[in-house]
Design a protein around this motif. Sequence first.
Motif, PDB file in Angstrom:
ATOM      1  N   ASP A  90       0.574  -1.303  -0.201  1.00 32.09           N
ATOM      2  CA  ASP A  90      -0.509  -0.050  -0.031  1.00 32.09           C
ATOM      3  C   ASP A  90       0.857   1.098   0.114  1.00 32.09           C
ATOM      4  O   ASP A  90       0.889   2.498  -0.625  1.00 32.09           O
ATOM      5  CB  ASP A  90      -1.122  -0.093   1.644  1.00 32.09           C
ATOM      6  N   ILE A  91       2.244   1.389   1.200  1.00 29.77           N
ATOM      7  CA  ILE A  91       2.975   2.055   0.832  1.00 29.77           C
ATOM      8  C   ILE A  91       3.511   2.134  -0.462  1.00 29.77           C
ATOM      9  O   ILE A  91       3.603   4.029  -0.713  1.00 29.77           O
ATOM     10  CB  ILE A  91       3.735   2.523   2.342  1.00 29.77           C
ATOM     11  N   PHE A  92       4.221   1.983  -1.015  1.00 28.32           N
ATOM     12  CA  PHE A  92       4.913   1.678  -2.569  1.00 28.32           C
ATOM     13  C   PHE A  92       4.085   1.685  -3.747  1.00 28.32           C
ATOM     14  O   PHE A  92       4.488   3.054  -4.444  1.00 28.32           O
ATOM     15  CB  PHE A  92       5.828   0.510  -2.528  1.00 28.32           C
ATOM     16  N   ARG A 117      11.392   2.096   9.182  1.00 25.43           N
ATOM     17  CA  ARG A 117      12.199   2.479   8.128  1.00 25.43           C
ATOM     18  C   ARG A 117      11.017   2.746   7.006  1.00 25.43           C
ATOM     19  O   ARG A 117      11.263   3.676   6.482  1.00 25.43           O
ATOM     20  CB  ARG A 117      12.860   1.164   7.670  1.00 25.43           C
ATOM     21  N   ILE A 118      10.198   2.460   7.149  1.00 27.74           N
ATOM     22  CA  ILE A 118       9.517   2.646   5.535  1.00 27.74           C
ATOM     23  C   ILE A 118       8.602   3.772   5.817  1.00 27.74           C
ATOM     24  O   ILE A 118       8.813   5.068   4.744  1.00 27.74           O
ATOM     25  CB  ILE A 118       9.158   1.402   5.216  1.00 27.74           C
ATOM     26  N   ILE A 119       7.946   3.783   6.798  1.00 28.21           N
ATOM     27  CA  ILE A 119       6.505   5.312   6.979  1.00 28.21           C
ATOM     28  C   ILE A 119       8.074   6.319   7.374  1.00 28.21           C
ATOM     29  O   ILE A 119       7.548   7.456   6.355  1.00 28.21           O
ATOM     30  CB  ILE A 119       6.394   4.673   8.354  1.00 28.21           C
ATOM     31  N   PRO A 120       9.008   6.279   8.255  1.00 28.94           N
ATOM     32  CA  PRO A 120       9.644   7.908   8.237  1.00 28.94           C
ATOM     33  C   PRO A 120       9.777   7.895   6.762  1.00 28.94           C
ATOM     34  O   PRO A 120       9.586   8.961   6.469  1.00 28.94           O
ATOM     35  CB  PRO A 120      10.301   7.225   9.010  1.00 28.94           C
ATOM     36  N   ARG A 121      11.077   6.987   6.054  1.00 29.98           N
ATOM     37  CA  ARG A 121      11.952   7.158   4.338  1.00 29.98           C
ATOM     38  C   ARG A 121      10.572   7.881   4.120  1.00 29.98           C
ATOM     39  O   ARG A 121      11.039   8.640   3.347  1.00 29.98           O
ATOM     40  CB  ARG A 121      12.663   6.319   4.698  1.00 29.98           C
ATOM     41  N   ALA A 122       9.800   7.134   3.755  1.00 34.95           N
ATOM     42  CA  ALA A 122       8.948   6.935   2.636  1.00 34.95           C
ATOM     43  C   ALA A 122       8.213   8.357   2.972  1.00 34.95           C
ATOM     44  O   ALA A 122       7.881   9.364   1.458  1.00 34.95           O
ATOM     45  CB  ALA A 122       7.564   5.973   2.617  1.00 34.95           C
ATOM     46  N   VAL A 124       9.440  11.335   4.489  1.00 33.28           N
ATOM     47  CA  VAL A 124      10.454  12.389   3.424  1.00 33.28           C
ATOM     48  C   VAL A 124      10.767  12.506   2.261  1.00 33.28           C
ATOM     49  O   VAL A 124      10.717  13.630   1.164  1.00 33.28           O
ATOM     50  CB  VAL A 124      12.159  11.870   3.937  1.00 33.28           C
ATOM     51  N   LEU A 125      10.874  11.123   1.727  1.00 29.74           N
ATOM     52  CA  LEU A 125      10.636  11.219   0.152  1.00 29.74           C
ATOM     53  C   LEU A 125       9.870  11.853  -0.847  1.00 29.74           C
ATOM     54  O   LEU A 125       9.308  12.020  -1.670  1.00 29.74           O
ATOM     55  CB  LEU A 125      10.709   9.716  -0.470  1.00 29.74           C
ATOM     56  N   GLN A 126       7.926  11.264  -0.145  1.00 31.11           N
ATOM     57  CA  GLN A 126       7.298  12.424  -0.314  1.00 31.11           C
ATOM     58  C   GLN A 126       7.581  13.596  -0.811  1.00 31.11           C
ATOM     59  O   GLN A 126       6.641  14.251  -1.488  1.00 31.11           O
ATOM     60  CB  GLN A 126       5.769  12.387  -0.231  1.00 31.11           C
ATOM     61  N   TYR A 127       7.458  14.254   0.841  1.00 29.85           N
ATOM     62  CA  TYR A 127       7.814  15.616   0.794  1.00 29.85           C
ATOM     63  C   TYR A 127       9.120  16.506   0.031  1.00 29.85           C
ATOM     64  O   TYR A 127       8.682  17.344  -0.714  1.00 29.85           O
ATOM     65  CB  TYR A 127       8.719  15.951   2.139  1.00 29.85           C
ATOM     66  N   LEU A 128       9.940  15.531  -0.397  1.00 35.17           N
ATOM     67  CA  LEU A 128      11.032  15.918  -1.596  1.00 35.17           C
ATOM     68  C   LEU A 128      10.687  15.936  -2.514  1.00 35.17           C
ATOM     69  O   LEU A 128      10.572  16.645  -3.373  1.00 35.17           O
ATOM     70  CB  LEU A 128      12.218  15.395  -1.377  1.00 35.17           C
ATOM     71  N   ALA A 143      17.281   3.161  -0.387  1.00 35.01           N
ATOM     72  CA  ALA A 143      16.746   5.051   0.831  1.00 35.01           C
ATOM     73  C   ALA A 143      15.975   4.083   1.405  1.00 35.01           C
ATOM     74  O   ALA A 143      15.641   4.377   2.877  1.00 35.01           O
ATOM     75  CB  ALA A 143      15.700   5.685  -0.661  1.00 35.01           C
ATOM     76  N   PHE A 144      15.581   2.826   1.356  1.00 37.74           N
ATOM     77  CA  PHE A 144      15.309   2.252   2.589  1.00 37.74           C
ATOM     78  C   PHE A 144      16.055   1.032   3.577  1.00 37.74           C
ATOM     79  O   PHE A 144      15.306   0.544   4.782  1.00 37.74           O
ATOM     80  CB  PHE A 144      13.773   1.665   2.122  1.00 37.74           C
ATOM     81  N   THR A 145      16.601   1.005   3.009  1.00 32.73           N
ATOM     82  CA  THR A 145      17.412  -0.271   3.403  1.00 32.73           C
ATOM     83  C   THR A 145      19.117   0.122   4.231  1.00 32.73           C
ATOM     84  O   THR A 145      19.962  -0.593   4.892  1.00 32.73           O
ATOM     85  CB  THR A 145      18.035  -1.238   1.973  1.00 32.73           C
TER      86      THR A 145
END
Length: 180
Positions: A90-92, A117-122, A124-128, A143-145
């Motif tokens: 769902d996230i990806f 990892r996934i939720i916080p980093r996603a 950040v990436l969405q914001y960027l 970016a997630f690993t």
Amino acid sequence: MFFYNWPRNFYYYPGLKEAVDFVKKMGFNPLRSQFVAAVNIMLFMQKAEWEKKFDVYKRWGWSEEEIFTAFRKHPWFMITSEKKIMAVMDIFVNKMGWEPSAIAEQPILFSVSLEKRIIPRASVLQYLLIKGLLKNKPLAARAFTQCEKSFLQKFVNCYAEAPHIMKLYNEKLDLSENRN
């Protein structure tokens, strides 16, 4: 390696030969650690559970070949709970806009923490992406690993909005800490 790490598998599991044969047919090299992981997963996972997870991945648009290829790359992805599979996909797919086949190529994504990892980093990436600070959608698991220090250097600290991005990242991390 197999005998050293799991010696009881040799006398407790009569299906060992079938599991080894199945994993060999899938193209695993018996001299690699992935082979050992795949055999163990096949030994401990009930056939019905394997089929259920197979169906979950197929519902997300993965072909049988994509599932088997993902299994050969990172066998541990098949032990991921159905709930986590659904959340990761769902996230990806729905939030990040990735194609399901892009995730099939990177099954290690199912082994990293969803909350830490996934939720916080996603986020950040969405914001960027929204702010136009990233030229391309990051379609790599990297970016997630990667370790936190590397992630922060590449996706947070190098931008003028670093304090705001860091706040967003930490808020998502704090949410995960409060859930545990």
